[in-house]
Scaffold this active site. Structure first.
Site, short mmCIF file in Angstrom:
data_model
loop_
_atom_site.label_atom_id
_atom_site.label_comp_id
_atom_site.label_asym_id
_atom_site.label_seq_id
_atom_site.Cartn_x
_atom_site.Cartn_y
_atom_site.Cartn_z
N LYS A 114 -13.74 -1.45 -40.79
CA LYS A 114 -14.24 -2.12 -39.57
C LYS A 114 -13.50 -1.61 -38.34
O LYS A 114 -14.10 -1.31 -37.31
CB LYS A 114 -14.07 -3.64 -39.70
CG LYS A 114 -15.14 -4.29 -40.57
CD LYS A 114 -14.82 -5.73 -40.93
CE LYS A 114 -15.83 -6.23 -41.96
NZ LYS A 114 -15.45 -7.46 -42.64
N GLN A 144 -11.71 -12.40 -42.00
CA GLN A 144 -12.13 -11.84 -43.29
C GLN A 144 -12.01 -12.89 -44.39
O GLN A 144 -10.98 -13.55 -44.53
CB GLN A 144 -11.28 -10.60 -43.60
CG GLN A 144 -11.71 -9.83 -44.83
CD GLN A 144 -13.08 -9.16 -44.69
OE1 GLN A 144 -13.48 -8.74 -43.61
NE2 GLN A 144 -13.81 -9.08 -45.79
N ASP A 160 -19.88 -13.21 -37.14
CA ASP A 160 -20.28 -13.35 -38.54
C ASP A 160 -21.49 -14.29 -38.68
O ASP A 160 -22.16 -14.29 -39.73
CB ASP A 160 -19.13 -13.98 -39.35
CG ASP A 160 -18.42 -12.97 -40.23
OD1 ASP A 160 -19.06 -12.01 -40.67
OD2 ASP A 160 -17.22 -13.19 -40.49
N1 GUN Z 1 -16.14 -11.12 -47.00
C1 GUN Z 1 -17.19 -10.55 -47.65
N2 GUN Z 1 -18.26 -10.42 -46.82
C2 GUN Z 1 -17.85 -10.91 -45.62
C3 GUN Z 1 -18.51 -11.03 -44.36
O1 GUN Z 1 -19.67 -10.68 -44.17
N3 GUN Z 1 -17.75 -11.58 -43.37
C4 GUN Z 1 -16.45 -11.99 -43.56
N4 GUN Z 1 -15.81 -12.54 -42.52
N5 GUN Z 1 -15.82 -11.88 -44.71
C5 GUN Z 1 -16.52 -11.35 -45.74
#
Ligand code: GUN
Length: 295
Positions: A55, A99, A122
Protein backbone atom coordinates in the site's frame (compact mmCIF):
# COMPACT_ATOMS: atom_id res chain seq x y z
CA UNK A 1 -15.95 -25.69 -25.67
CA UNK A 2 -13.64 -22.66 -25.69
CA UNK A 3 -11.90 -21.67 -22.47
CA UNK A 4 -13.21 -18.78 -20.38
CA UNK A 5 -11.79 -15.30 -20.92
CA UNK A 6 -9.24 -14.43 -18.24
CA UNK A 7 -10.25 -11.14 -16.58
CA UNK A 8 -6.92 -9.39 -15.99
CA UNK A 9 -6.99 -7.36 -12.77
CA UNK A 10 -3.27 -6.61 -12.94
CA UNK A 11 -3.68 -4.80 -16.25
CA UNK A 12 -6.94 -3.05 -15.27
CA UNK A 13 -5.52 -1.85 -11.93
CA UNK A 14 -2.33 -0.53 -13.58
CA UNK A 15 -4.45 1.59 -15.96
CA UNK A 16 -6.61 2.81 -13.06
CA UNK A 17 -3.49 3.83 -11.10
CA UNK A 18 -2.20 5.72 -14.17
CA UNK A 19 -5.47 7.64 -14.37
CA UNK A 20 -5.35 8.37 -10.63
CA UNK A 21 -1.76 9.65 -10.96
CA UNK A 22 -2.94 12.18 -13.57
CA UNK A 23 -5.66 13.44 -11.21
CA UNK A 24 -3.15 13.66 -8.36
CA UNK A 25 -0.74 15.79 -10.40
CA UNK A 26 -3.62 18.05 -11.48
CA UNK A 27 -4.70 18.50 -7.85
CA UNK A 28 -1.14 19.38 -6.89
CA UNK A 29 -0.52 21.78 -9.79
CA UNK A 30 -3.91 23.54 -9.85
CA UNK A 31 -4.95 23.47 -6.21
CA UNK A 32 -1.73 22.87 -4.23
CA UNK A 33 -3.35 19.84 -2.61
CA UNK A 34 -1.65 16.46 -2.19
CA UNK A 35 -3.89 13.54 -1.19
CA UNK A 36 -2.60 11.80 1.94
CA UNK A 37 -3.29 8.24 3.11
CA UNK A 38 -2.54 7.12 6.68
CA UNK A 39 -2.16 3.39 7.28
CA UNK A 40 -2.11 2.01 10.83
CA UNK A 41 -0.67 -1.44 11.49
CA UNK A 42 -0.74 -2.89 15.01
CA UNK A 43 1.43 -5.97 15.53
CA UNK A 44 3.47 -8.17 13.25
CA UNK A 45 0.99 -10.33 11.29
CA UNK A 46 3.17 -11.35 8.30
CA UNK A 47 0.40 -11.09 5.67
CA UNK A 48 -0.63 -7.65 7.01
CA UNK A 49 2.99 -6.46 6.87
CA UNK A 50 3.18 -7.41 3.18
CA UNK A 51 -0.15 -5.68 2.40
CA UNK A 52 0.85 -2.51 4.24
CA UNK A 53 4.23 -2.32 2.49
CA UNK A 54 2.55 -2.68 -0.90
CA UNK A 55 0.00 0.00 0.00
CA UNK A 56 2.82 2.40 0.94
CA UNK A 57 4.66 1.75 -2.35
CA UNK A 58 1.56 2.16 -4.51
CA UNK A 59 0.51 5.34 -2.67
CA UNK A 60 3.81 7.15 -3.20
CA UNK A 61 4.14 5.85 -6.79
CA UNK A 62 1.13 7.91 -7.89
CA UNK A 63 2.26 11.05 -6.06
CA UNK A 64 0.14 10.78 -2.91
CA UNK A 65 1.62 11.14 0.57
CA UNK A 66 1.79 7.97 2.66
CA UNK A 67 1.76 8.20 6.46
CA UNK A 68 2.73 4.85 7.98
CA UNK A 69 2.06 4.13 11.65
CA UNK A 70 3.47 0.80 12.80
CA UNK A 71 2.66 0.04 16.43
CA UNK A 72 3.78 -2.86 18.64
CA UNK A 73 1.50 -5.84 19.33
CA UNK A 74 0.76 -4.78 22.91
CA UNK A 75 -0.27 -1.19 22.10
CA UNK A 76 -3.22 -0.30 24.39
CA UNK A 77 -6.56 0.36 22.68
CA UNK A 78 -6.57 3.93 24.05
CA UNK A 79 -3.34 4.68 22.23
CA UNK A 80 -4.78 3.50 18.91
CA UNK A 81 -7.89 5.64 19.49
CA UNK A 82 -5.72 8.68 20.33
CA UNK A 83 -3.70 8.16 17.15
CA UNK A 84 -6.92 8.01 15.09
CA UNK A 85 -8.22 11.21 16.73
CA UNK A 86 -4.99 12.90 15.64
CA UNK A 87 -5.31 11.61 12.06
CA UNK A 88 -8.96 12.74 11.95
CA UNK A 89 -7.82 16.27 12.86
CA UNK A 90 -4.79 16.33 10.53
CA UNK A 91 -5.57 18.32 7.34
CA UNK A 92 -2.78 16.52 5.41
CA UNK A 93 -4.54 13.17 5.96
CA UNK A 94 -7.54 12.48 3.70
CA UNK A 95 -7.80 8.71 4.09
CA UNK A 96 -7.32 6.50 7.16
CA UNK A 97 -6.95 2.72 6.99
CA UNK A 98 -6.45 0.53 10.05
CA UNK A 99 -5.15 -2.82 8.84
CA UNK A 100 -7.25 -5.77 10.06
CA UNK A 101 -7.13 -8.09 11.90
CA UNK A 102 -6.21 -6.16 15.07
CA UNK A 103 -4.72 -7.91 18.13
CA UNK A 104 -7.40 -9.54 20.32
CA UNK A 105 -7.23 -7.00 23.19
CA UNK A 106 -8.41 -4.23 20.82
CA UNK A 107 -12.12 -3.77 20.05
CA UNK A 108 -12.14 -3.64 16.23
CA UNK A 109 -15.60 -2.07 15.97
CA UNK A 110 -14.65 0.69 18.43
CA UNK A 111 -11.59 1.50 16.31
CA UNK A 112 -13.59 1.52 13.06
CA UNK A 113 -16.18 3.83 14.62
CA UNK A 114 -13.44 6.22 15.79
CA UNK A 115 -12.48 7.02 12.18
CA UNK A 116 -14.06 10.14 10.67
CA UNK A 117 -16.54 8.71 8.09
CA UNK A 118 -15.29 11.29 5.56
CA UNK A 119 -11.78 9.76 5.83
CA UNK A 120 -12.96 6.13 6.08
CA UNK A 121 -11.41 4.90 2.81
CA UNK A 122 -12.16 1.27 3.80
CA UNK A 123 -15.90 2.04 3.94
CA UNK A 124 -16.28 0.08 7.19
CA UNK A 125 -17.75 2.85 9.40
CA UNK A 126 -21.48 2.31 10.10
CA UNK A 127 -22.24 5.68 8.44
CA UNK A 128 -20.75 4.43 5.16
CA UNK A 129 -22.27 0.95 5.55
CA UNK A 130 -25.68 2.63 5.98
CA UNK A 131 -25.16 5.02 3.09
CA UNK A 132 -24.25 2.13 0.78
CA UNK A 133 -27.30 0.16 1.94
CA UNK A 134 -29.48 3.22 1.25
CA UNK A 135 -28.00 3.47 -2.26
CA UNK A 136 -26.56 6.95 -1.68
CA UNK A 137 -22.99 8.28 -2.10
CA UNK A 138 -20.75 6.30 0.25
CA UNK A 139 -17.16 5.24 0.74
CA UNK A 140 -17.39 1.72 -0.70
CA UNK A 141 -15.13 -1.10 0.59
CA UNK A 142 -12.23 -1.57 -1.81
CA UNK A 143 -12.46 -5.27 -2.69
CA UNK A 144 -16.15 -5.22 -3.70
CA UNK A 145 -15.63 -1.93 -5.54
CA UNK A 146 -12.73 -3.42 -7.52
CA UNK A 147 -14.78 -6.55 -8.24
CA UNK A 148 -17.65 -4.44 -9.56
CA UNK A 149 -15.30 -2.47 -11.82
CA UNK A 150 -14.04 -5.73 -13.38
CA UNK A 151 -17.61 -7.01 -13.81
CA UNK A 152 -18.82 -3.82 -15.51
CA UNK A 153 -15.76 -3.70 -17.72
CA UNK A 154 -16.44 -7.24 -18.91
CA UNK A 155 -20.25 -7.32 -19.04
CA UNK A 156 -21.29 -3.69 -19.47
CA UNK A 157 -24.73 -3.25 -17.92
CA UNK A 158 -25.57 -5.81 -15.19
CA UNK A 159 -29.30 -5.08 -14.87
CA UNK A 160 -31.53 -8.19 -14.66
CA UNK A 161 -28.68 -10.66 -14.24
CA UNK A 162 -28.78 -13.32 -11.50
CA UNK A 163 -25.86 -12.83 -9.11
CA UNK A 164 -24.81 -15.18 -6.33
CA UNK A 165 -22.39 -13.91 -3.71
CA UNK A 166 -20.85 -16.76 -1.73
CA UNK A 167 -19.80 -15.34 1.65
CA UNK A 168 -21.45 -12.80 3.95
CA UNK A 169 -18.50 -10.91 5.51
CA UNK A 170 -18.72 -7.20 6.28
CA UNK A 171 -15.57 -6.60 4.19
CA UNK A 172 -16.68 -8.34 0.98
CA UNK A 173 -19.92 -10.36 0.88
CA UNK A 174 -22.42 -7.86 2.29
CA UNK A 175 -21.13 -4.74 0.49
CA UNK A 176 -20.78 -6.75 -2.75
CA UNK A 177 -24.45 -7.71 -2.50
CA UNK A 178 -25.42 -4.05 -1.95
CA UNK A 179 -23.44 -2.94 -5.01
CA UNK A 180 -25.03 -5.62 -7.20
CA UNK A 181 -28.53 -4.67 -5.98
CA UNK A 182 -27.72 -1.08 -6.96
CA UNK A 183 -26.82 -2.38 -10.45
CA UNK A 184 -30.30 -4.01 -10.64
CA UNK A 185 -29.08 -7.60 -10.36
CA UNK A 186 -31.20 -10.26 -8.67
CA UNK A 187 -28.93 -11.07 -5.75
CA UNK A 188 -28.61 -14.16 -3.58
CA UNK A 189 -26.15 -14.22 -0.67
CA UNK A 190 -25.07 -17.77 0.11
CA UNK A 191 -22.98 -18.82 3.12
CA UNK A 192 -21.79 -21.75 5.24
CA UNK A 193 -25.35 -22.79 6.16
CA UNK A 194 -26.83 -22.53 2.66
CA UNK A 195 -28.44 -25.81 1.61
CA UNK A 196 -27.63 -27.18 -1.86
CA UNK A 197 -24.97 -24.53 -2.47
CA UNK A 198 -24.04 -26.07 -5.83
CA UNK A 199 -27.66 -25.69 -7.03
CA UNK A 200 -27.78 -22.07 -5.86
CA UNK A 201 -24.49 -21.24 -7.62
CA UNK A 202 -25.69 -23.01 -10.80
CA UNK A 203 -28.46 -20.40 -11.23
CA UNK A 204 -26.01 -17.51 -11.38
CA UNK A 205 -24.97 -15.41 -14.36
CA UNK A 206 -22.46 -13.79 -11.98
CA UNK A 207 -20.69 -15.69 -9.20
CA UNK A 208 -18.67 -13.78 -6.60
CA UNK A 209 -16.71 -16.21 -4.43
CA UNK A 210 -15.60 -14.78 -1.07
CA UNK A 211 -15.54 -17.63 1.42
CA UNK A 212 -11.83 -18.09 2.12
CA UNK A 213 -11.86 -21.84 1.39
CA UNK A 214 -9.36 -23.03 -1.21
CA UNK A 215 -10.94 -24.18 -4.50
CA UNK A 216 -14.29 -24.90 -2.83
CA UNK A 217 -16.39 -23.92 -5.85
CA UNK A 218 -16.17 -26.60 -8.52
CA UNK A 219 -16.55 -26.37 -12.29
CA UNK A 220 -19.76 -28.42 -12.36
CA UNK A 221 -21.42 -25.93 -9.97
CA UNK A 222 -21.32 -23.24 -12.68
CA UNK A 223 -23.83 -22.23 -15.34
CA UNK A 224 -22.07 -22.45 -18.73
CA UNK A 225 -20.94 -18.99 -19.85
CA UNK A 226 -21.27 -17.32 -16.43
CA UNK A 227 -18.83 -14.70 -15.13
CA UNK A 228 -16.79 -15.67 -12.07
CA UNK A 229 -15.13 -13.19 -9.71
CA UNK A 230 -12.83 -15.06 -7.34
CA UNK A 231 -12.02 -12.96 -4.27
CA UNK A 232 -10.26 -15.77 -2.39
CA UNK A 233 -6.52 -15.66 -1.76
CA UNK A 234 -5.52 -18.92 -0.06
CA UNK A 235 -1.99 -20.23 0.37
CA UNK A 236 -1.92 -24.02 0.06
CA UNK A 237 0.90 -26.47 0.53
CA UNK A 238 1.73 -28.84 -2.33
CA UNK A 239 2.89 -32.46 -1.88
CA UNK A 240 6.51 -31.40 -2.55
CA UNK A 241 6.39 -28.95 0.39
CA UNK A 242 6.23 -25.75 -1.73
CA UNK A 243 3.25 -23.40 -1.50
CA UNK A 244 0.96 -21.84 -4.07
CA UNK A 245 -1.81 -19.21 -4.03
CA UNK A 246 -5.27 -20.42 -5.06
CA UNK A 247 -8.70 -18.83 -5.05
CA UNK A 248 -12.04 -20.03 -3.67
CA UNK A 249 -12.86 -21.43 -7.13
CA UNK A 250 -11.22 -24.44 -8.75
CA UNK A 251 -9.75 -22.48 -11.68
CA UNK A 252 -8.74 -25.44 -13.85
CA UNK A 253 -12.32 -26.76 -13.79
CA UNK A 254 -14.11 -23.40 -13.90
CA UNK A 255 -12.17 -22.17 -16.92
CA UNK A 256 -13.75 -25.02 -18.95
CA UNK A 257 -17.32 -23.92 -18.09
CA UNK A 258 -17.42 -20.18 -17.33
CA UNK A 259 -17.52 -17.41 -19.94
CA UNK A 260 -15.00 -15.33 -18.00
CA UNK A 261 -13.07 -15.66 -14.74
CA UNK A 262 -10.58 -13.72 -12.62
CA UNK A 263 -7.34 -15.61 -11.93
CA UNK A 264 -5.64 -15.86 -8.52
CA UNK A 265 -3.24 -14.15 -8.30
CA UNK A 266 -3.73 -11.31 -10.79
CA UNK A 267 -7.50 -10.86 -10.58
CA UNK A 268 -9.27 -9.03 -7.75
CA UNK A 269 -6.14 -8.70 -5.53
CA UNK A 270 -4.47 -5.79 -7.36
CA UNK A 271 -7.84 -4.03 -7.73
CA UNK A 272 -8.19 -3.69 -3.94
CA UNK A 273 -5.18 -1.39 -3.55
CA UNK A 274 -6.04 0.60 -6.68
CA UNK A 275 -9.53 1.21 -5.23
CA UNK A 276 -8.02 2.28 -1.91
CA UNK A 277 -6.09 4.96 -3.80
CA UNK A 278 -9.26 5.86 -5.71
CA UNK A 279 -11.17 6.28 -2.43
CA UNK A 280 -8.36 8.44 -1.01
CA UNK A 281 -8.51 10.72 -4.07
CA UNK A 282 -12.31 10.99 -3.74
CA UNK A 283 -12.07 11.72 0.01
CA UNK A 284 -9.45 14.38 -0.65
CA UNK A 285 -11.58 16.14 -3.29
CA UNK A 286 -14.66 16.08 -1.05
CA UNK A 287 -12.76 17.39 1.99
CA UNK A 288 -11.40 20.27 -0.13
CA UNK A 289 -14.79 20.93 -1.79
CA UNK A 290 -13.28 20.23 -5.22
CA UNK A 291 -15.03 18.40 -8.06
CA UNK A 292 -14.81 14.62 -7.63
CA UNK A 293 -13.34 12.92 -10.72
CA UNK A 294 -15.42 10.13 -12.26
CA UNK A 295 -13.01 7.25 -11.60
N1 GUN B 1 -7.48 -6.92 5.99
C1 GUN B 1 -7.84 -7.69 4.93
N2 GUN B 1 -8.54 -6.97 4.01
C2 GUN B 1 -8.60 -5.72 4.51
C3 GUN B 1 -9.17 -4.52 4.00
O1 GUN B 1 -9.77 -4.45 2.93
N3 GUN B 1 -9.02 -3.42 4.81
C4 GUN B 1 -8.37 -3.47 6.01
N4 GUN B 1 -8.30 -2.34 6.73
N5 GUN B 1 -7.82 -4.56 6.50
C5 GUN B 1 -7.94 -5.68 5.75
Amino acid sequence: MTEAKRIDGTDFSAKLRETLALHVSELRDRHRVIPGLAVVLVGKDPASQVYVRTKHKRTTEIGMTSFMHTLPDDTPEDEVLTLIAGLNADPAVHGILVQLPLPKHIDTQKVIEAIDPAKDVDGFHPVNVGRLAAGIDAMVPCTPLGSLMLLKDHLGKLGGLDAVVVGRSNIVGKPMAQLLIKESCTVTVAHSQTRDLADVVRRADIVVAAVGRPEMIRGDWLKPGCTVIDVGINRVELPDGTTRLVGDVNYAEAVQVAGAITPVPGGVGPMTIACLLRNTLVACCRLHHLPVPNV
